[in-house]
Write a protein that holds these residues in place. Structure first.
Motif, PDB file in Angstrom:
ATOM      1  N   SER A   1       0.825  -1.215   0.000  1.00  0.00           N
ATOM      2  CA  SER A   1       0.000   0.000   0.000  1.00  0.00           C
ATOM      3  C   SER A   1       0.855   1.260   0.000  1.00  0.00           C
ATOM      4  CB  SER A   1      -0.928  -0.002   1.228  1.00  0.00           C
ATOM      5  OG  SER A   1      -0.168  -0.040   2.432  1.00  0.00           O
ATOM      6  N   VAL A   2       2.053   1.184   0.596  1.00  0.00           N
ATOM      7  CA  VAL A   2       2.966   2.331   0.594  1.00  0.00           C
ATOM      8  C   VAL A   2       3.630   2.483  -0.767  1.00  0.00           C
ATOM      9  CG1 VAL A   2       5.014   3.322   1.692  1.00  0.00           C
ATOM     10  CG2 VAL A   2       3.360   2.047   3.068  1.00  0.00           C
ATOM     11  N   LEU A   3       3.985   1.363  -1.383  1.00  0.00           N
ATOM     12  CA  LEU A   3       4.687   1.410  -2.663  1.00  0.00           C
ATOM     13  C   LEU A   3       3.823   1.963  -3.790  1.00  0.00           C
ATOM     14  CD1 LEU A   3       6.595  -2.001  -2.540  1.00  0.00           C
ATOM     15  CD2 LEU A   3       7.492   0.285  -2.057  1.00  0.00           C
ATOM     16  N   LYS A   4       2.511   1.830  -3.676  1.00  0.00           N
ATOM     17  CA  LYS A   4       1.626   2.307  -4.737  1.00  0.00           C
ATOM     18  C   LYS A   4       1.762   3.807  -4.962  1.00  0.00           C
ATOM     19  CE  LYS A   4      -1.980  -1.242  -4.280  1.00  0.00           C
ATOM     20  NZ  LYS A   4      -3.396  -1.503  -3.886  1.00  0.00           N
ATOM     21  N   THR A   5       1.996   4.550  -3.899  1.00  0.00           N
ATOM     22  CA  THR A   5       1.977   6.014  -4.010  1.00  0.00           C
ATOM     23  C   THR A   5       3.317   6.678  -3.698  1.00  0.00           C
ATOM     24  OG1 THR A   5       1.200   6.144  -1.713  1.00  0.00           O
ATOM     25  CG2 THR A   5      -0.477   6.156  -3.443  1.00  0.00           C
ATOM     26  N   LYS A   6       4.234   5.939  -3.021  1.00  0.00           N
ATOM     27  CA  LYS A   6       5.450   6.610  -2.534  1.00  0.00           C
ATOM     28  C   LYS A   6       6.749   5.918  -2.941  1.00  0.00           C
ATOM     29  CE  LYS A   6       3.208   8.421   1.640  1.00  0.00           C
ATOM     30  NZ  LYS A   6       3.260   8.501   3.117  1.00  0.00           N
ATOM     31  N   ARG A   7       6.705   5.027  -3.895  1.00  0.00           N
ATOM     32  CA  ARG A   7       7.912   4.259  -4.241  1.00  0.00           C
ATOM     33  C   ARG A   7       9.093   5.179  -4.601  1.00  0.00           C
ATOM     34  NH1 ARG A   7       9.631  -0.753  -6.335  1.00  0.00           N
ATOM     35  NH2 ARG A   7       7.531  -1.641  -6.107  1.00  0.00           N
ATOM     36  N   GLU A   8       8.873   6.118  -5.516  1.00  0.00           N
ATOM     37  CA  GLU A   8       9.968   6.967  -5.973  1.00  0.00           C
ATOM     38  C   GLU A   8      10.505   7.852  -4.851  1.00  0.00           C
ATOM     39  OE1 GLU A   8       8.718   9.146  -9.348  1.00  0.00           O
ATOM     40  OE2 GLU A   8       8.413   7.367 -10.617  1.00  0.00           O
ATOM     41  N   LEU A   9       9.596   8.365  -4.017  1.00  0.00           N
ATOM     42  CA  LEU A   9      10.028   9.215  -2.902  1.00  0.00           C
ATOM     43  C   LEU A   9      10.871   8.427  -1.905  1.00  0.00           C
ATOM     44  CD1 LEU A   9       6.900  11.418  -2.107  1.00  0.00           C
ATOM     45  CD2 LEU A   9       9.119  12.188  -2.943  1.00  0.00           C
TER      46      LEU A   9
END
Length: 435
Positions: free
Chosen positions: A189-197
């Motif tokens: 769920s974190v990787l869906k929106t914040k992977r690049e950050l």
């Protein structure tokens, strides 16, 4: 004034000595070793004393209170602030004599002292809260160590001590430095929106001092987490003792409210609490979960009838409005201390101020707009404490009506006030039904 207690004694308690004052006798001192405290109890019995008053001095009073109680004496634990209203009496000898005089004339109020199992539950619960605070301090140390190495994980993740954050930190301590590998340890769920950050935040400048500080912080954090689990086991054991004489409650009336933070690892905690309170459920009240219900149990016990009315209860909690007026002077009065139970109700009230569908939340919004957030929290906490007292003493059945019903009641009250003013002024109010 007439004396109402003719065989009363006053005790001033210190770290090394206690001073016992009896009417018509010189003050006698005893050391604070167990043998000397038992000698003090014998001394009181030899002089036909049947009631004793002493101040709540730190934790020194606890063992003496138990010893005097086991000897059959009526022990009054009193607030030290109620005995210091006369100037010039500030020696241990004068203190115990003054306490004895006030007690003999009935001028002291007895403090609330919990039962043995409640005291044991309170001890474990307060230890648990101390460990939570200590663990939070080491979370700050983790964040500082990461920032020293310019690993900006705390700016990307809401909690570096959450599941994803700790996995990454432990991998870094194990020697992993590749951001692309570290980021895969996050929850999907974190990787869906914040992977690049997260990948950008993990490109840091590692150094020996920062890694050592991070390792120390994680080790200390893990230690306190283990202590919290041990406290949870002790809490569960006390809850089992307290609910052993009550019939099992296998099917609660409704699902338990979710506990967001610091949930104790106690299986069926709600069932234990329901059995202890004879199937009366405090979680029907807004803002009350099984966890802060457990906290309230450890602070106020099960017998709320010790407070005659809900006003007595809220006054003891430090939530009632204070009066500090003299003539035309209207001074602001702030009490120097507050029972922990009052703070628990304030924490629950703080969450209600952020709600959009609860009646008490709407009440708090109205107070906050007029007098600010601190008074709004206190007002909501007082309302919540009154409902808590009525639930267990009067058998109140609480039903949440929602903000819409509350606003309709406010509108109805305004209409009644308007009609009353119109009648006094001789004015006729007519409705325009056109839309």
């Amino acid at each position: 004034m007439k004396k109402i207690r003719t065989h009363a004694a006053g005790i001033d308690i210190g770290a090394r000595k206690i001073f016992v004052g009896l009417e018509g006798k010189d003050v006698k001192s005893f050391d604070t070793f167990t043998e000397d405290l038992e000698n003090a109890a014998s001394y009181l019995l030899e002089n036909n004393v049947d009631t004793v008053a002493m101040e709540t001095t730190g934790v020194y009073w606890i063992i003496l209170y138990d010893i005097l109680q086991t000897q059959g004496l009526d022990v009054w634990l009193v607030d030290g602030r109620s005995t210091k209203q006369v100037p010039g009496r500030k020696t241990d000898v004068k203190d115990c004599q003054w306490i004895q005089q006030l007690h003999s004339y009935g001028l002291l109020n007895r403090c609330f002292v919990a039962e043995d199992l409640i005291q044991e539950l309170r001890s474990y619960q307060r230890l648990r809260e101390d460990h939570i605070r200590s663990a939070a301090m080491h979370v700050n140390h983790m964040q500082k160590a990461l920032t020293m190495m310019n690993i900006r994980l705390k700016e990307v993740l809401s909690q570096v001590h959450g599941s994803s954050g700790l996995k990454i930190i432990r991998a870094i301590l194990a020697g992993e430095r590749n951001p692309d590998i570290l980021v895969e340890m996050c929850h999907s769920s974190v990787l869906k929106t914040k992977r690049e950050l997260i990948v950008k935040s993990l490109k840091g400048h590692y150094n020996e001092a920062g890694l050592f500080a991070l390792e120390q912080a994680v080790t200390c954090y893990d230690f306190y987490q283990e202590q919290i689990v041990r406290c949870d086991r002790k809490l569960e054991g006390v809850l089992q003792k307290m609910s052993s004489n009550e019939p099992p409650q296998n099917n609660p009336k409704s699902p338990r409210k979710p506990i967001r933070h610091h949930k104790p690892e106690i299986k069926n905690m709600g069932n234990y609490l329901l059995r202890i309170f004879h199937n009366k459920d405090a979680t029907v009240l807004p803002g009350i979960t099984d966890y802060n219900w457990l906290q309230l149990l450890s602070e106020v016990g099960t017998d709320l009838q010790k407070w005659k009315t809900e006003k007595h209860f809220t006054s003891w909690l430090g939530l009632a409005p204070k009066q500090h007026h003299s003539g035309k002077m209207r001074k602001n009065y702030k009490s120097k201390g507050q029972p922990k139970a009052g703070l628990i109700f304030k924490q629950a009230a703080h969450s209600l101020l952020n709600s959009k569908n609860i009646t008490l939340g709407a009440f708090g919004h109205k107070i906050r707009a007029r007098k600010g957030p601190s008074l709004a929290i206190k007002a909501v906490a007082r309302k919540l404490a009154e409902l808590y007292w009525k639930l267990f003493v009067k058998g109140l059945t609480y039903v949440e009506e929602g903000i819409k019903a509350y606003q309709e009641k406010l509108l109805l009250n305004k209409q009644k006030s308007l009609f009353k003013m119109a009648k006094e002024m001789g004015v006729v109010i007519s409705y325009n039904t056109a839309t």
